[in-house]
Design a protein around this motif. Structure first.
Motif, PDB file in Angstrom:
ATOM      1  N   GLY A   1      31.616 -62.251 -19.501  1.00 53.58           N
ATOM      2  CA  GLY A   1      31.469 -63.668 -19.859  1.00 53.58           C
ATOM      3  C   GLY A   1      32.557 -64.141 -20.797  1.00 53.58           C
ATOM      4  O   GLY A   1      33.314 -63.329 -21.352  1.00 53.58           O
ATOM      5  N   PHE A   2      32.649 -65.479 -21.016  1.00 52.85           N
ATOM      6  CA  PHE A   2      33.732 -66.033 -21.841  1.00 52.85           C
ATOM      7  C   PHE A   2      33.563 -65.653 -23.312  1.00 52.85           C
ATOM      8  O   PHE A   2      34.551 -65.470 -24.030  1.00 52.85           O
ATOM      9  CB  PHE A   2      33.829 -67.560 -21.693  1.00 52.85           C
ATOM     10  N   ALA A   3      32.297 -65.519 -23.787  1.00 50.13           N
ATOM     11  CA  ALA A   3      32.063 -65.194 -25.196  1.00 50.13           C
ATOM     12  C   ALA A   3      32.723 -63.857 -25.542  1.00 50.13           C
ATOM     13  O   ALA A   3      33.391 -63.730 -26.575  1.00 50.13           O
ATOM     14  CB  ALA A   3      30.557 -65.124 -25.459  1.00 50.13           C
ATOM     15  N   GLU A   4      32.548 -62.898 -24.645  1.00 56.50           N
ATOM     16  CA  GLU A   4      33.124 -61.564 -24.844  1.00 56.50           C
ATOM     17  C   GLU A   4      34.662 -61.642 -24.897  1.00 56.50           C
ATOM     18  O   GLU A   4      35.309 -60.995 -25.728  1.00 56.50           O
ATOM     19  CB  GLU A   4      32.683 -60.720 -23.645  1.00 56.50           C
TER      20      GLU A   4
ATOM     21  N   PRO B   1      41.802 -66.883 -14.793  1.00 58.56           N
ATOM     22  CA  PRO B   1      41.653 -67.556 -13.502  1.00 58.56           C
ATOM     23  C   PRO B   1      40.184 -67.861 -13.204  1.00 58.56           C
ATOM     24  O   PRO B   1      39.316 -67.023 -13.484  1.00 58.56           O
ATOM     25  CB  PRO B   1      42.222 -66.549 -12.491  1.00 58.56           C
ATOM     26  N   THR B   2      39.913 -69.037 -12.654  1.00 56.91           N
ATOM     27  CA  THR B   2      38.521 -69.403 -12.347  1.00 56.91           C
ATOM     28  C   THR B   2      38.279 -69.560 -10.844  1.00 56.91           C
ATOM     29  O   THR B   2      37.256 -70.087 -10.432  1.00 56.91           O
ATOM     30  CB  THR B   2      38.128 -70.707 -13.058  1.00 56.91           C
ATOM     31  N   THR B   3      39.263 -69.133 -10.044  1.00 54.14           N
ATOM     32  CA  THR B   3      39.023 -69.018  -8.605  1.00 54.14           C
ATOM     33  C   THR B   3      39.439 -67.597  -8.235  1.00 54.14           C
ATOM     34  O   THR B   3      40.065 -66.908  -9.038  1.00 54.14           O
ATOM     35  CB  THR B   3      39.876 -70.000  -7.761  1.00 54.14           C
ATOM     36  N   CYS B   4      39.115 -67.176  -7.011  1.00 51.15           N
ATOM     37  CA  CYS B   4      39.503 -65.813  -6.630  1.00 51.15           C
ATOM     38  C   CYS B   4      40.570 -65.882  -5.557  1.00 51.15           C
ATOM     39  O   CYS B   4      40.442 -65.256  -4.518  1.00 51.15           O
ATOM     40  CB  CYS B   4      38.294 -65.006  -6.192  1.00 51.15           C
ATOM     41  N   GLY B   5      41.623 -66.690  -5.828  1.00 53.99           N
ATOM     42  CA  GLY B   5      42.628 -66.847  -4.795  1.00 53.99           C
ATOM     43  C   GLY B   5      44.062 -66.849  -5.255  1.00 53.99           C
ATOM     44  O   GLY B   5      44.898 -66.174  -4.673  1.00 53.99           O
TER      45      GLY B   5
ATOM     46  N   ARG C   1      34.119 -62.346 -14.814  1.00 52.97           N
ATOM     47  CA  ARG C   1      33.254 -62.481 -13.633  1.00 52.97           C
ATOM     48  C   ARG C   1      32.435 -63.775 -13.654  1.00 52.97           C
ATOM     49  O   ARG C   1      32.386 -64.509 -12.666  1.00 52.97           O
ATOM     50  CB  ARG C   1      32.318 -61.268 -13.575  1.00 52.97           C
ATOM     51  N   ASP C   2      31.819 -64.088 -14.792  1.00 50.03           N
ATOM     52  CA  ASP C   2      30.910 -65.243 -14.842  1.00 50.03           C
ATOM     53  C   ASP C   2      31.601 -66.580 -14.586  1.00 50.03           C
ATOM     54  O   ASP C   2      30.948 -67.555 -14.234  1.00 50.03           O
ATOM     55  CB  ASP C   2      30.204 -65.309 -16.205  1.00 50.03           C
ATOM     56  N   MET C   3      32.926 -66.630 -14.792  1.00 47.18           N
ATOM     57  CA  MET C   3      33.630 -67.901 -14.573  1.00 47.18           C
ATOM     58  C   MET C   3      33.603 -68.297 -13.097  1.00 47.18           C
ATOM     59  O   MET C   3      33.828 -69.447 -12.752  1.00 47.18           O
ATOM     60  CB  MET C   3      35.089 -67.822 -15.056  1.00 47.18           C
ATOM     61  N   LEU C   4      33.343 -67.334 -12.226  1.00 48.80           N
ATOM     62  CA  LEU C   4      33.312 -67.634 -10.789  1.00 48.80           C
ATOM     63  C   LEU C   4      31.946 -68.142 -10.326  1.00 48.80           C
ATOM     64  O   LEU C   4      31.823 -68.690  -9.229  1.00 48.80           O
ATOM     65  CB  LEU C   4      33.655 -66.370  -9.987  1.00 48.80           C
TER      66      LEU C   4
ATOM     67  N   ASP D   1      25.246 -67.781  -1.104  1.00 48.92           N
ATOM     68  CA  ASP D   1      25.626 -67.275  -2.431  1.00 48.92           C
ATOM     69  C   ASP D   1      25.769 -65.756  -2.510  1.00 48.92           C
ATOM     70  O   ASP D   1      26.044 -65.217  -3.592  1.00 48.92           O
ATOM     71  CB  ASP D   1      24.582 -67.719  -3.475  1.00 48.92           C
ATOM     72  N   ALA D   2      25.570 -65.066  -1.382  1.00 46.61           N
ATOM     73  CA  ALA D   2      25.608 -63.594  -1.413  1.00 46.61           C
ATOM     74  C   ALA D   2      26.933 -63.064  -1.965  1.00 46.61           C
ATOM     75  O   ALA D   2      26.985 -61.990  -2.565  1.00 46.61           O
ATOM     76  CB  ALA D   2      25.359 -63.034  -0.014  1.00 46.61           C
ATOM     77  N   TRP D   3      28.026 -63.831  -1.802  1.00 44.82           N
ATOM     78  CA  TRP D   3      29.338 -63.379  -2.295  1.00 44.82           C
ATOM     79  C   TRP D   3      29.338 -63.172  -3.806  1.00 44.82           C
ATOM     80  O   TRP D   3      30.134 -62.390  -4.328  1.00 44.82           O
ATOM     81  CB  TRP D   3      30.432 -64.391  -1.908  1.00 44.82           C
ATOM     82  N   LYS D   4      28.417 -63.860  -4.509  1.00 47.85           N
ATOM     83  CA  LYS D   4      28.438 -63.800  -5.984  1.00 47.85           C
ATOM     84  C   LYS D   4      28.150 -62.397  -6.521  1.00 47.85           C
ATOM     85  O   LYS D   4      28.564 -62.058  -7.608  1.00 47.85           O
ATOM     86  CB  LYS D   4      27.449 -64.819  -6.570  1.00 47.85           C
ATOM     87  N   GLN D   5      27.447 -61.592  -5.709  1.00 48.56           N
ATOM     88  CA  GLN D   5      27.233 -60.190  -6.121  1.00 48.56           C
ATOM     89  C   GLN D   5      28.558 -59.456  -6.258  1.00 48.56           C
ATOM     90  O   GLN D   5      28.637 -58.432  -6.922  1.00 48.56           O
ATOM     91  CB  GLN D   5      26.444 -59.450  -5.036  1.00 48.56           C
ATOM     92  N   TYR D   6      29.567 -59.952  -5.567  1.00 46.96           N
ATOM     93  CA  TYR D   6      30.862 -59.266  -5.544  1.00 46.96           C
ATOM     94  C   TYR D   6      31.946 -60.067  -6.267  1.00 46.96           C
ATOM     95  O   TYR D   6      33.135 -59.863  -6.042  1.00 46.96           O
ATOM     96  CB  TYR D   6      31.286 -58.984  -4.084  1.00 46.96           C
ATOM     97  N   ALA D   7      31.513 -60.982  -7.145  1.00 46.11           N
ATOM     98  CA  ALA D   7      32.475 -61.870  -7.809  1.00 46.11           C
ATOM     99  C   ALA D   7      33.561 -61.077  -8.548  1.00 46.11           C
ATOM    100  O   ALA D   7      34.755 -61.394  -8.453  1.00 46.11           O
ATOM    101  CB  ALA D   7      31.745 -62.802  -8.774  1.00 46.11           C
ATOM    102  N   ALA D   8      33.155 -60.031  -9.265  1.00 43.89           N
ATOM    103  CA  ALA D   8      34.149 -59.246 -10.024  1.00 43.89           C
ATOM    104  C   ALA D   8      35.156 -58.599  -9.075  1.00 43.89           C
ATOM    105  O   ALA D   8      36.358 -58.545  -9.368  1.00 43.89           O
ATOM    106  CB  ALA D   8      33.442 -58.174 -10.855  1.00 43.89           C
TER     107      ALA D   8
END
Ligand SMILES: [Fe+2]
Length: 373
Positions: A15-18, A126-130, A166-169, A226-233
């Protein structure tokens, strides 16, 4: 051959706090972001940093006018590090801000590109995965008065660090996830096939491609949505690896041919790449059926569980399941524009075309556009 190196440090956070704690962000730091990113993810942390919203200076792709207005507003302000939190536009602007001396504007920077030095520290989130742009040293800016898109490039423009959070996504709309991961997949393929790649850069291309295809497959099998979110990292990491790879080996024809489509018809970058990807690959197969392309087919076949001969078709199917592919004509491209685009690509995109798996002539490029039309 130039040396392969990774200049930018990479840290991963949930997360951003960390992240803020790890970098000990203070009032001396400047966050460049968008309000829609800042409000849900950062504002509640009450950080002491100064915050600048990019949209205050205009929307869409970065222009010299936008950057000049930001630089003018920051005149006289003392700050150490820039923390860029966003997609491609934010990242491109922040890289420029990091090398602009007090009083300088975009035209000045282009005038002495070889002598640029880092004025501010730069951390990119980065806040997108591209985009993968957090790992490269180029900013592509539209020079409005000159009517050209031009890259500002300098070793001083590498970020000091990139923070993969990860959470930014998690708040990304599905369409942005889909098109940005398609962009990253194409970065991986184009950098893998580039004659300017080396064995080490190909390792990053391969890894990025394997992660993206594996996670797409799992997300589709889990019902999509939303299943992709499990693999956001994983998607974030893959996009970063693809950035490392194309930062060295370059992108090629898919990106070159998609530029006029994107800029004239305002098709988002990842999507305009998707419109042309399969037809560029088919042209490569037709012109040079034996070569590194076969190794790519073997790699894809291993992940998608098929024979190498069917691998690319299976990849197109999977990509089109992740995001339905259109034709160029569905985005307002006209038949008459195709030869104009083909000529324009040859005139202005040699930077990318030199990384093609095999040479493409005017006729080849026109044929690709017609097939995708
Ligand atoms: Fe791209």
């Amino acid at each position: 051959m130039k040396a392969f190196q990774i200049v930018t440090g990479i840290r991963e956070f949930s997360g951003f706090a960390e992240c803020a704690e790890s970098y000990a962000l203070t009032a001396e730091d400047l966050i460049l972001t968008n309000e829609y990113i800042y409000r849900p993810a950062i504002s509640s942390l009450n950080l002491p940093c100064r915050v600048l919203f990019q949209e205050t200076y205009g929307g869409g792709e970065p222009t010299d006018e936008m950057v000049d207005a930001i630089l003018a507003d920051l005149e006289g302000l003392k700050y150490n590090r820039i923390v860029a939190v966003g997609g491609g536009t934010i990242i491109d602007i922040a890289k420029v801000m990091a090398v602009a001396e007090e009083g300088e504007r975009m035209d000045d920077l282009y005038d002495h590109m070889e002598a640029l030095r880092k004025v501010h520290g730069l951390i990119i989130v980065p806040t997108t995965c591209g985009t993968g742009s957090e790992m490269t040293n180029i900013s592509v800016i539209s020079r409005v008065k000159k009517c050209v898109k031009q890259g500002l490039v300098s070793p001083a423009m590498y970020a000091d660090d990139t923070a993969l959070i990860r959470d930014m996504l998690m708040t990304l709309p599905y369409g942005v996830f889909a098109t940005s991961s398609i962009d990253a997949m194409i970065h991986a393929v184009e950098s893998y096939l580039s004659p300017n790649a080396c064995e080490i850069s190909r390792m990053f291309s391969e890894k990025a491609l394997v992660i993206i295809l594996t996670c797409w497959k799992k997300a589709v099998e889990a019902g999509g949505g939303d299943a992709w979110k499990q693999y956001a990292a994983e998607f974030l990491r893959a996009s970063d690896y693809a950035g490392i790879a194309f930062g060295y080996a370059g992108c090629a024809a898919v990106h070159a041919l998609s530029y006029p489509v994107g800029s004239v018809h305002h098709v988002p970058h990842g999507q305009s790449n998707q419109l042309l990807f399969a037809d560029v690959m088919r042209k490569y197969q037709e012109k040079k059926p034996v070569g590194r392309l076969n190794r790519l087919e073997e790699l894809i076949s291993g992940v998608l569980g098929t024979e190498p001969v069917f691998a690319l078709n299976k990849l197109y199917q999977l990509m089109d399941t992740v995001y339905a592919k259109d034709r160029l004509s569905e985005h307002g491209v006209t038949c008459e524009e195709l030869p104009v685009f083909a000529e324009n690509v040859l005139q202005t995109q040699q930077r990318l075309l030199k990384n093609n798996y095999t040479e493409l002539t005017y006729e080849d490029i026109l044929d690709i556009y017609r097939k995708a039309y």
